[in-house]
Scaffold this motif. Structure first.
Motif, PDB file in Angstrom:
ATOM      1  N   PRO A 189      48.444  26.298  40.993  1.00 31.16           N
ATOM      2  CA  PRO A 189      48.037  27.280  39.835  1.00 31.16           C
ATOM      3  C   PRO A 189      49.121  28.448  39.486  1.00 31.16           C
ATOM      4  O   PRO A 189      49.011  28.872  38.360  1.00 31.16           O
ATOM      5  CB  PRO A 189      46.995  27.865  40.722  1.00 31.16           C
ATOM      6  CG  PRO A 189      46.745  27.072  41.551  1.00 31.16           C
ATOM      7  CD  PRO A 189      47.626  26.175  42.149  1.00 31.16           C
ATOM      8  N   LEU A 190      49.837  28.782  40.534  1.00 32.63           N
ATOM      9  CA  LEU A 190      50.692  29.863  40.324  1.00 32.63           C
ATOM     10  C   LEU A 190      51.834  29.410  39.259  1.00 32.63           C
ATOM     11  O   LEU A 190      52.518  30.185  38.639  1.00 32.63           O
ATOM     12  CB  LEU A 190      51.442  30.484  41.614  1.00 32.63           C
ATOM     13  CG  LEU A 190      50.163  31.109  42.198  1.00 32.63           C
ATOM     14  CD1 LEU A 190      50.680  31.623  43.704  1.00 32.63           C
ATOM     15  CD2 LEU A 190      49.947  32.362  41.456  1.00 32.63           C
ATOM     16  N   ALA A 217      44.352  40.599  34.098  1.00 35.86           N
ATOM     17  CA  ALA A 217      43.431  40.370  35.070  1.00 35.86           C
ATOM     18  C   ALA A 217      43.952  40.454  36.860  1.00 35.86           C
ATOM     19  O   ALA A 217      43.657  41.115  37.670  1.00 35.86           O
ATOM     20  CB  ALA A 217      42.917  38.925  35.084  1.00 35.86           C
ATOM     21  N   ALA A 218      45.346  40.074  36.726  1.00 42.87           N
ATOM     22  CA  ALA A 218      45.860  40.359  38.062  1.00 42.87           C
ATOM     23  C   ALA A 218      46.427  41.679  38.353  1.00 42.87           C
ATOM     24  O   ALA A 218      46.574  41.901  39.657  1.00 42.87           O
ATOM     25  CB  ALA A 218      47.177  39.456  37.838  1.00 42.87           C
ATOM     26  N   SER A 219      46.586  42.631  37.379  1.00 46.00           N
ATOM     27  CA  SER A 219      47.117  44.003  37.831  1.00 46.00           C
ATOM     28  C   SER A 219      46.382  44.875  37.080  1.00 46.00           C
ATOM     29  O   SER A 219      47.007  45.548  36.179  1.00 46.00           O
ATOM     30  CB  SER A 219      48.500  43.761  37.624  1.00 46.00           C
ATOM     31  OG  SER A 219      48.766  43.807  36.139  1.00 46.00           O
ATOM     32  N   GLY A 220      45.306  45.329  37.333  1.00 44.47           N
ATOM     33  CA  GLY A 220      44.838  46.747  37.029  1.00 44.47           C
ATOM     34  C   GLY A 220      44.048  46.878  35.992  1.00 44.47           C
ATOM     35  O   GLY A 220      43.169  48.226  35.913  1.00 44.47           O
ATOM     36  N   SER A 221      43.478  46.044  35.256  1.00 44.22           N
ATOM     37  CA  SER A 221      42.680  46.443  34.103  1.00 44.22           C
ATOM     38  C   SER A 221      41.296  46.915  34.786  1.00 44.22           C
ATOM     39  O   SER A 221      40.498  47.956  34.016  1.00 44.22           O
ATOM     40  CB  SER A 221      42.068  45.252  33.325  1.00 44.22           C
ATOM     41  OG  SER A 221      41.477  44.247  34.100  1.00 44.22           O
ATOM     42  N   SER A 222      40.744  46.625  35.917  1.00 48.36           N
ATOM     43  CA  SER A 222      39.392  47.133  36.337  1.00 48.36           C
ATOM     44  C   SER A 222      39.763  47.928  37.526  1.00 48.36           C
ATOM     45  O   SER A 222      38.852  48.159  38.432  1.00 48.36           O
ATOM     46  CB  SER A 222      38.694  45.792  36.953  1.00 48.36           C
ATOM     47  OG  SER A 222      39.262  45.274  38.182  1.00 48.36           O
ATOM     48  N   ARG A 223      40.808  48.825  37.587  1.00 44.02           N
ATOM     49  CA  ARG A 223      41.188  49.852  38.417  1.00 44.02           C
ATOM     50  C   ARG A 223      40.200  50.774  38.571  1.00 44.02           C
ATOM     51  O   ARG A 223      40.108  51.402  39.627  1.00 44.02           O
ATOM     52  CB  ARG A 223      42.600  50.173  38.225  1.00 44.02           C
ATOM     53  CG  ARG A 223      43.259  50.908  39.374  1.00 44.02           C
ATOM     54  CD  ARG A 223      44.821  51.137  39.174  1.00 44.02           C
ATOM     55  NE  ARG A 223      45.602  49.766  39.048  1.00 44.02           N
ATOM     56  CZ  ARG A 223      46.405  49.905  40.329  1.00 44.02           C
ATOM     57  NH1 ARG A 223      46.283  50.485  41.244  1.00 44.02           N
ATOM     58  NH2 ARG A 223      47.168  48.669  40.077  1.00 44.02           N
ATOM     59  N   HIS A 267      46.608  34.913  42.626  1.00 45.62           N
ATOM     60  CA  HIS A 267      45.615  34.448  41.838  1.00 45.62           C
ATOM     61  C   HIS A 267      44.293  34.164  42.130  1.00 45.62           C
ATOM     62  O   HIS A 267      43.593  33.834  41.554  1.00 45.62           O
ATOM     63  CB  HIS A 267      46.273  33.205  41.129  1.00 45.62           C
ATOM     64  CG  HIS A 267      46.213  32.042  42.237  1.00 45.62           C
ATOM     65  ND1 HIS A 267      46.996  32.350  43.319  1.00 45.62           N
ATOM     66  CD2 HIS A 267      45.699  30.947  42.291  1.00 45.62           C
ATOM     67  CE1 HIS A 267      46.914  31.229  44.164  1.00 45.62           C
ATOM     68  NE2 HIS A 267      46.040  30.494  43.643  1.00 45.62           N
ATOM     69  N   ARG A 307      38.358  42.514  43.619  1.00 46.68           N
ATOM     70  CA  ARG A 307      39.627  42.740  43.353  1.00 46.68           C
ATOM     71  C   ARG A 307      40.732  41.829  43.554  1.00 46.68           C
ATOM     72  O   ARG A 307      40.543  40.721  44.493  1.00 46.68           O
ATOM     73  CB  ARG A 307      39.916  44.210  44.087  1.00 46.68           C
ATOM     74  CG  ARG A 307      39.189  45.306  43.866  1.00 46.68           C
ATOM     75  CD  ARG A 307      39.725  46.333  42.888  1.00 46.68           C
ATOM     76  NE  ARG A 307      38.945  47.013  42.552  1.00 46.68           N
ATOM     77  CZ  ARG A 307      39.489  48.551  43.040  1.00 46.68           C
ATOM     78  NH1 ARG A 307      40.622  48.668  43.310  1.00 46.68           N
ATOM     79  NH2 ARG A 307      38.642  49.527  42.689  1.00 46.68           N
ATOM     80  N   ARG A 308      41.725  41.847  42.830  1.00 50.26           N
ATOM     81  CA  ARG A 308      42.986  40.985  42.969  1.00 50.26           C
ATOM     82  C   ARG A 308      43.954  41.812  43.874  1.00 50.26           C
ATOM     83  O   ARG A 308      43.976  42.998  43.985  1.00 50.26           O
ATOM     84  CB  ARG A 308      43.682  40.668  41.669  1.00 50.26           C
ATOM     85  CG  ARG A 308      42.864  39.738  40.725  1.00 50.26           C
ATOM     86  CD  ARG A 308      42.716  38.320  41.306  1.00 50.26           C
ATOM     87  NE  ARG A 308      42.085  37.480  40.381  1.00 50.26           N
ATOM     88  CZ  ARG A 308      42.629  36.777  39.237  1.00 50.26           C
ATOM     89  NH1 ARG A 308      44.019  36.700  39.274  1.00 50.26           N
ATOM     90  NH2 ARG A 308      41.987  36.089  38.651  1.00 50.26           N
ATOM     91  N   ALA A 359      46.813  42.543  43.734  1.00 54.55           N
ATOM     92  CA  ALA A 359      47.856  43.432  42.781  1.00 54.55           C
ATOM     93  C   ALA A 359      47.188  44.941  42.691  1.00 54.55           C
ATOM     94  O   ALA A 359      47.809  45.812  42.322  1.00 54.55           O
ATOM     95  CB  ALA A 359      48.494  42.736  41.747  1.00 54.55           C
ATOM     96  N   GLN A 360      45.744  44.700  42.828  1.00 50.12           N
ATOM     97  CA  GLN A 360      45.062  45.966  42.715  1.00 50.12           C
ATOM     98  C   GLN A 360      44.857  46.880  43.723  1.00 50.12           C
ATOM     99  O   GLN A 360      44.033  47.738  43.714  1.00 50.12           O
ATOM    100  CB  GLN A 360      43.614  45.727  41.932  1.00 50.12           C
ATOM    101  CG  GLN A 360      43.888  44.924  40.460  1.00 50.12           C
ATOM    102  CD  GLN A 360      42.540  44.484  39.894  1.00 50.12           C
ATOM    103  OE1 GLN A 360      42.348  43.204  39.973  1.00 50.12           O
ATOM    104  NE2 GLN A 360      41.415  45.187  39.503  1.00 50.12           N
TER     105      GLN A 360
END
Lengths: 275, 380
Positions: free
Chosen positions: A190-191, A268-274, B93, B133-134, B136-137
């Motif tokens: 997947p990565l 999605a992987a970094s921050g939008s829902s921080r 992921h 959470r992922r 990275a967050q």
């Protein structure tokens, strides 16, 4: 002095902008012409002089069966060869970035050879090989020829994409009880999937596009580029422009979709829902 | 060692790469519920040993036993140990929940059991609100706790931690030391912990294996290792120590007299020596006295010329040289009633009679013998 300097700076900036515009024109003019002339209403057999606007060509894009058939052949060749080349190229790329083994240097060298050697050499030598072996040239020989150069592109592109891949992730998966197979499918695959897709799109385009190598190994098979080349001596119907425009828009659509997909993933992987 | 209740046992384990021996016959066992540290400078073989326990490296010879069973040939995914990797190696992921659920799902547990275990672990590491959470967050400390939960959720026989705190800044590292201890008490699982930071090892571990150049120098409780080191390396690596080379002048079964190369004579009480020291007259030995065991005073003792004094708040570090150049340092309580020695002064240092401790052999660089911990850490 400062005003002289700033006016010189302004001039310089104008020059840079102008040359950028010229450069883009140079790149895009042929493409624009192709799309534009798909709306032309030509007199005679050659669609090269603007006569007037029409949507007829787009209404009947498949009215010239020789072009349509050739395009279908090209798409079939590209589909089969891309699947094979992506599979092989991905395995090579993973092996080369994952392991240091005897002969990996040699593999690296051989990998760039098909990309750097002239197509005419590849095409003719492959044709000679098929002739000498008595292999009848046709769909399979073209597919084999395409796989040959596509593998290099897939492997090299993908290897660049997965250069920074953290192989400790695979170890971590196995440490958590995943079999090597599960570790690959759940973590590694997947990565690296975006890289695999990018590489396979590139090789698909290369296959659709190829003329020289195909020409030597096609036998009686007619792919889209061969058809266009052959027909251009007799006629260039506007349907050709329509089909070419379709290919162009198709690949642009795939590219845009890819970009959107990638940026969504990154968000999605970094921050939008921080918050 | 009592092998009846040992979780991990290394039986003369050796690892060789070509002609380079990474680990020489490591032979020790780790008990149930123990917090065990493998401590040593970079390249001492501690990480290789950990990887052999995890199954990522195969021993060249010797056996590794888990719960009494020989697992030397068992691949990592079939061993009931889990690792917290140095950079955590969280799956980027996947959500925190899916990261933690990865192990149980690999073992094909049903969904309700998976969810139950993951929730339990999220509570243990106090990340209940972060399940979706992922990685990275999350902050570094949170990522660290996800890595812990992801490993512990499998109820391993032993949890292996490879420099787990190295990636954190100092403040967070100190908080995580306490957090790790709490989690270990809570789950009661054996922790095997690799570190180059002797302070960390002393603070956290029940027992420590000190390693150097592929050899296990000593295995023991922090207090024993600090107060009764078995080798010069251990004496210098754990804490700071004055290592004074000398030769045995006399030994009468009770105490031993040592003539220091620097001119003074030290009396060492009976039993205050490493097991491998021979007490016969003329043997080259090293007398270890910890800096905090030295005090200013009495006429008899070590005479030194003070070269440096460092005020450290509650204590004063005093550095000086003996006549022959051997460096000596002392940590003294700060006493406002007394005049503090200044560089250039000559002072006499004395000690309680139980302080001097004998080690076999002389330090490599006899002359400047204080191994300063800070400089070791800086070099790493």
């Amino acid at each position: 002095m400062t005003s002289a300097q700033s006016s010189r700076q302004k001039l310089g900036r104008k020059f840079i902008n102008a040359s950028a515009v010229l450069g883009l024109l140079y790149l895009f003019a042929p493409i624009v012409v192709i799309v534009l002339f798909s709306f032309n209403k030509p007199k005679g057999k050659y669609n090269i002089v603007w006569q007037g606007f029409t949507l007829d060509n787009w209404a009947n894009p498949f009215s010239k069966p020789e072009f349509t058939d050739a395009l279908i052949v090209s798409l079939q060749v590209a589909a089969v060869s891309t699947v094979c080349a992506t599979l092989l190229g991905t395995l090579i790329a993973i092996a080369l970035s994952r392991y240091r083994f005897k002969g990996s240097g040699a593999v690296n060298l051989f990998l760039v050879l098909p990309m750097t050697s002239p197509e005419i050499v590849l095409g003719s030598s492959l044709a000679t090989l098929f002739l000498a072996r008595g292999v009848e040239r046709g769909f399979m020989t073209v597919v084999i020829a395409h796989i040959m150069f596509q593998v290099s592109f897939v492997a090299v592109t993908l290897r660049a994409r997965i250069r920074g891949f953290d192989w400790a992730l695979e170890q971590a998966a196995m440490d958590l009880g995943a079999s090597p197979r599960r570790a690959f499918w759940k973590v590694t695959f997947p990565l690296i999937l975006p890289g695999i897709i990018a590489a396979s799109l590139l090789s698909f385009a290369l296959s659709i596009d190829d003329f020289i190598i195909t020409f030597f190994n096609a036998g009686s098979l007619v792919t889209f580029p061969l058809q266009v080349f052959g027909a251009s001596r007799v006629a260039i119907p506007p349907q050709l422009n329509v089909l070419a425009s379709m290919l162009l828009f198709g690949s642009i659509a795939i590219m845009v979709a890819g970009l959107i997909f990638e940026s969504r993933r990154q968000r999605a992987a970094s921050g939008s829902s921080r918050h | 060692m009592d092998t009846g209740d040992s979780v991990v046992q290394l039986d003369k384990v050796r690892k060789q790469y070509g002609s380079f021996v990474a680990v020489h016959e490591a032979d020790f066992s780790i008990g149930r519920g123990e917090f065990f540290a493998m401590l040593g400078p970079s390249g001492c073989g501690k990480t290789t040993t950990l990887k052999m326990i995890a199954g990522f490296e195969e021993p060249t010879s010797g056996r590794i036993l888990l719960e009494g069973e020989d697992v030397s040939d068992v691949p990592p995914h079939k061993r009931n140990v889990n690792t917290v990797f140095q950079q955590y190696a969280l799956f980027p992921h996947m959500s925190v929940f899916d990261n933690i659920a990865f192990g149980p799902r690999s073992k094909k547990l049903n969904d309700t059991e998976v969810t139950r275990r993951v929730q339990e672990m999220l509570d243990v590491v106090r990340l209940g609100d972060f399940a979706s959470r992922r990685p990275a967050q999350l902050s570094g400390g949170q990522q660290q706790r996800v890595a812990l939960a992801r490993a512990l959720v499998n109820y391993p026989s032993a949890l292996l931690l490879d420099e787990p705190l190295a990636a954190l800044d100092l403040k967070l590292r100190e908080a995580m030391q306490i957090e790790l201890k709490r989690i270990q008490r809570e789950v009661g699982i054996t922790f095997v912990f690799v570190t180059h930071d002797q302070g960390e090892a002393l603070t956290m571990s029940d027992r420590i294996a000190v390693m150097s150049e592929g050899r296990v120098e000593q295995v023991g409780a922090p207090f024993d290792i600090y107060s009764r080191p078995e080798s010069l390396f251990v004496a210098g690596f754990i804490g700071s120590a004055n290592l004074l080379p000398g030769t045995i002048a006399s030994s009468d079964g009770g105490s031993t007299r040592v003539d220091l190369a620097g001119g003074a004579q030290v009396v060492v009480s009976a039993g205050n020596s490493a097991d491998n020291v021979s007490l016969s007259v003329g043997t080259q030995v090293t007398v270890m006295i910890r800096p905090e065991q030295l005090s200013l005073g009495a006429a008899a003792g070590l005479s030194i010329d003070v070269t440096d004094t460092v005020f450290q708040g509650a204590t004063l570090r005093l550095v000086g040289r003996m006549v022959n150049g051997t460096e000596v340092s002392a940590v003294l309580p700060v006493d406002p009633q007394r005049v503090t020695p200044a560089p250039g002064d000559s002072v006499t240092l004395s000690w309680h009679q139980s302080a001097p401790y004998l080690l076999d052999g002389w330090p490599d660089n006899a002359g400047s013998t204080t191994t300063n911990v800070d400089s070791i850490e800086a070099a790493l």
